[in-house]
Design an enzyme around this catalytic site. Structure first.
Site: not given
Lengths: 398, 363
Positions: A126-129, A244, A383-385
């Site tokens: 996966q090329g996301y971040s 996801e 992230s959870n935030e």
């Protein structure tokens, strides 16, 4: 209100259990149970076993080689596989790219790519971040500039999980630098052996390199590798992220991890008695066990709502946050259970066939690496935030 | 698997919700909640006409419900309006009498025509100290019971006392000679009382069970489920009030719900309330489908969850309301108080966490 499964669902569960008993290699289950490191061959072996049974792509339609299972059947399968300590299905092709192609790809793409995902010829990553685009994914900068019937790709992806095993990568690239952040992004499929691609491993705090940086320098990609329309990639990316987050609660694997913690606390002695008899430790375990039982029901409520046609909204974010918090709490208690023996760092002991003299109780050396590795759970997949932002947006609407 | 309530049960909940919203809005509730008798006779009579007490009991004793999920929906609705009507006494005393083989009083309880109170909690720590001594005509009771909910309103008390070495149960008329009831308001509304028993004489037929341990366990199980569901209903309302406040209250030129510090707090509240709902669903299911320690363990899990989550929700709701959340005038503050006080009833979060651990060793 009825918390029981139907007889048909129970029969299905039995079928899954019997399959796992017969076909899940004890060697693989052992490695998972003891937090040992899985090799590429291990992951491919389990992938192949599931595909041979036709149970690999549990949420693809039957016409593309999927199982056609209901959401409840999927939940039962995931639950049983986790409890049997089966390796996780590598998700990038099966759970991420597959659904995107089925919904947004061309028939040609579906015909050529999906079978190669199923039989394992292609290993996708996966090329996301990017270094500058984590939670703020839409700020990604990797560019794709049209040149005849090719795109020229330049930029850098990061946190590419198991990219070292992959021969193909699906990428979010910027095709319109002038447009608003979300509107100039496209979804591109790239062969990893194209000239100009370099993969560099990133060693993580547990000493393992499961993620990578991927560099693109003037990489030529055929225009036919575009998924859907140019500049509409953000829509597909968001769709993929909902996949996801399927099974993001990870109830089955948390139950398996909790059972290991329980048996550990029963055998490890502290101050002359089993750790499980220490009232403070027992209370900490009980709190997690109760949260997990609550979570199991919350998860089934969401599954049942989805089976009734409801679209998960704030619920999938909720499952992600609570599911990962619980899992992290279990790994923290497991680490603490080993006391001083969590400290020695002997990575070779995490490999299959290690014959050295063990230090401390069985699996002691895996506890701290597993704990540190699982800090990723509250960071990745939004992230959870960020999940709390999503929940708040949905319920407060501001 | 089906997480929807049956049509009948949903109708019961809807009817009860409409009735309580109309007859017991916040001001009316507060007027009735603090002065004797500590509830609203008109509302109680209305609940009787709706047959709400009957929903808490099975057909075998004259009711038309009695499952865990019946208890859940009724008490959730009571929680949503902070009802102070004495249905917890109805449920717990009724369940104890059912377990003890029934009594004439049970009929009135199930019909909703008698108000009853469970006088079990002792005034002093150290276990059951009230005594019952048998003679030729009956029994003599001596002891002191504490914080007995709705004792002033009750016509009958179910009193626990040590008789011949066992925890026995006695039905005692509230106006019997030697019974003195010193009532007071509770901080969260409703009234309770210290009940003194000085040489109270009752007949032989007043003894419901010479060994009432099992009957008390049944009463407690039902009570834990009911209180957990009541807290859930109250938490749902407190959360909604807080969400509404975040949308409407403006500071620094914007609705305060624009601030991420508050967004994350409300997201956590939402999540934990849903986890608490799952805990109550698990408890209602266990009430119907499990027995003994396995059942009690799930009930303790729910009461623990409700205690911990209740404290979070009550504190966060007040905090996010700011100064106005501190006022008596705002209904939210009364929700926060009730949610908090439920943790003090039938054992708090620590007690139930310990019980959960202990029952894990026998279950």
């Amino acid at each position: 209100m009825d918390l029981r499964f139907t007889p048909e669902e129970e029969a299905f569960r039995e079928e899954v259990r019997s399959f796992l008993r017969d076909k899940l290699p004890a060697r693989l289950a052992d490695k998972v149970r003891h937090d040992q490191r899985l090799t590429k061959a291990d992951l491919e072996e389990w992938h192949r076993i599931l595909n041979d049974r036709g149970w690999l792509a549990s949420h693809w339609p039957v016409e593309y080689g999927g199982t056609g299972w209901s959401v409840v059947q999927r939940a039962i399968f995931e639950d049983e596989a986790a409890k049997a300590h089966a390796p996780r299905i590598v998700p990038f092709g099966v759970s991420m790219l597959g659904p995107v192609l089925i919904k947004y790809g061309t028939e040609e793409q579906r015909k050529t790519i999906l079978p190669r995902i199923l039989d394992g010829r292609d290993w996708w990553c996966q090329g996301y971040s990017e270094p500058g685009a984590g939670s703020d994914l839409a700020s990604l900068k990797t560019s794709a500039v049209r040149d005849g019937d090719h795109y020229i790709v330049n930029g850098q992806k990061t946190w590419t999980t198991l990219g070292q095993f992959a021969n193909r990568i699906f990428c979010l690239v910027r095709t319109d630098p002038a447009a608003k952040a979300q509107e100039g992004i496209s979804f591109l499929l790239i062969d990893m052996d194209t000239p100009g691609i370099e993969v560099r491993p990133i060693m993580l705090l547990d000493g393992e390199a499961e993620v990578n940086e991927v560099f693109f320098t003037d990489v030529r990609v055929p225009v036919s590798n575009l998924v859907g329309e140019e500049n509409k990639g953000w829509t597909y990316a968001k769709y993929l992220l909902t996949y996801e987050r399927t099974n993001i609660a990870g109830v089955g694997s948390s139950i398996a991890a909790f059972e290991r913690l329980q048996s550990l606390a029963g055998s490890i002695r502290r101050d002359g008695r089993p750790l499980a008899d220490d009232p403070l430790f027992a209370a900490r375990m009980a709190r997690v066990e109760i949260e997990l039982a609550n979570m199991a029901t919350t998860n089934m409520r969401v599954v049942a709502a989805a089976a009734g046609g409801g679209a998960p909204g704030a619920e999938s974010s909720m499952l992600k946050i609570k599911g990962t918090e619980i899992r992290q709490a279990i790994t923290a208690l497991t680490r603490r259970a080993y006391g001083p023996y969590a400290q020695p760092f002997i990575p070779e002991a995490l490999e299959e066939g290690y014959n050295g003299e063990p230090v401390g109780p069985e699996d002691a050396g895996a506890a701290a690496p597993a704990y540190f590795n699982n800090r990723k759970l509250s960071i990745f997949g939004g992230s959870n935030e960020v999940q709390r932002n999503i929940i708040s947006k949905m319920i407060v609407g501001l | 698997m089906d997480f929807r309530h049956s049509e009948d049960r949903q109708m019961l909940a809807d009817t009860l919700r409409r009735f309580l919203a109309a007859e017991s809005p916040p001001e009316a509730r507060n007027r009735a909640a603090y002065d004797a008798p500590g509830h609203n006779a008109k509302v109680w009579a209305g609940l009787g006409e709706l047959g709400i007490a009957g929903a808490l009991f099975p057909e075998s004793v004259g009711g038309f419900g009695g499952s865990g999920f019946d208890i859940m929906v009724v008490f959730e609705e009571l929680g949503r309006t902070l009802s102070v009507e004495p249905l917890l006494g109805t449920l717990m005393v009724g369940r104890a009498l059912m377990a003890a083989g029934g009594r004439p009083a049970l009929e009135q309880i199930v019909a909703g025509s008698a108000i009853v109170a469970l006088a079990h909690q002792e005034a002093e720590d150290g276990g059951l100290a009230t005594t019952a001594i048998r003679d030729a005509e009956g029994w003599t009771l001596n002891g002191a019971k504490a914080v007995v909910a709705q004792a002033e309103a009750a016509s009958l008390l179910l009193v626990s006392a040590v008789a011949e070495g066992r925890p026995a149960l006695f039905l005692v008329p509230a106006d019997a000679a030697g019974v003195s009831i010193r009532g007071y308001a509770n901080i969260d509304g409703g009234r309770s009382a210290q009940v003194q028993l000085d040489g109270v004489r009752v007949g032989a037929d007043a003894c419901v069970a010479t060994d009432g341990a099992a009957a008390l366990a049944e009463a407690e199980a039902a009570g834990l489920l009911a209180l957990s569901a009541e807290a859930l209903g109250a938490m749902d309302v407190a959360r909604d009030m807080t969400i509404d406040y975040l949308r409407t209250r403006r500071q620094f030129g914007v609705p305060i719900g624009k601030f991420q510090a508050l967004q994350h707090r409300i997201a956590t509240v939402l999540m934990e309330v849903e986890q608490a709902r799952s805990a109550v669903i698990n408890a209602a299911d266990a009430f119907d489908h499990k027995q003994g320690p396995a059942r009690d363990r799930v009930l303790s899990a729910a009461k623990y969850t409700i205690g911990a989550t209740g404290q979070l929700v009550a504190e966060e709701a007040i905090q996010m309301h700011g100064g106005i959340g501190m006022t008596w005038e705002l209904p939210l503050s009364h929700y926060a108080k009730r949610i908090t006080m439920i943790d003090h009833l039938l054992g708090d979060q620590d007690r139930h966490l310990q019980r959960y651990v202990a029952l894990g060793k026998v279950a």
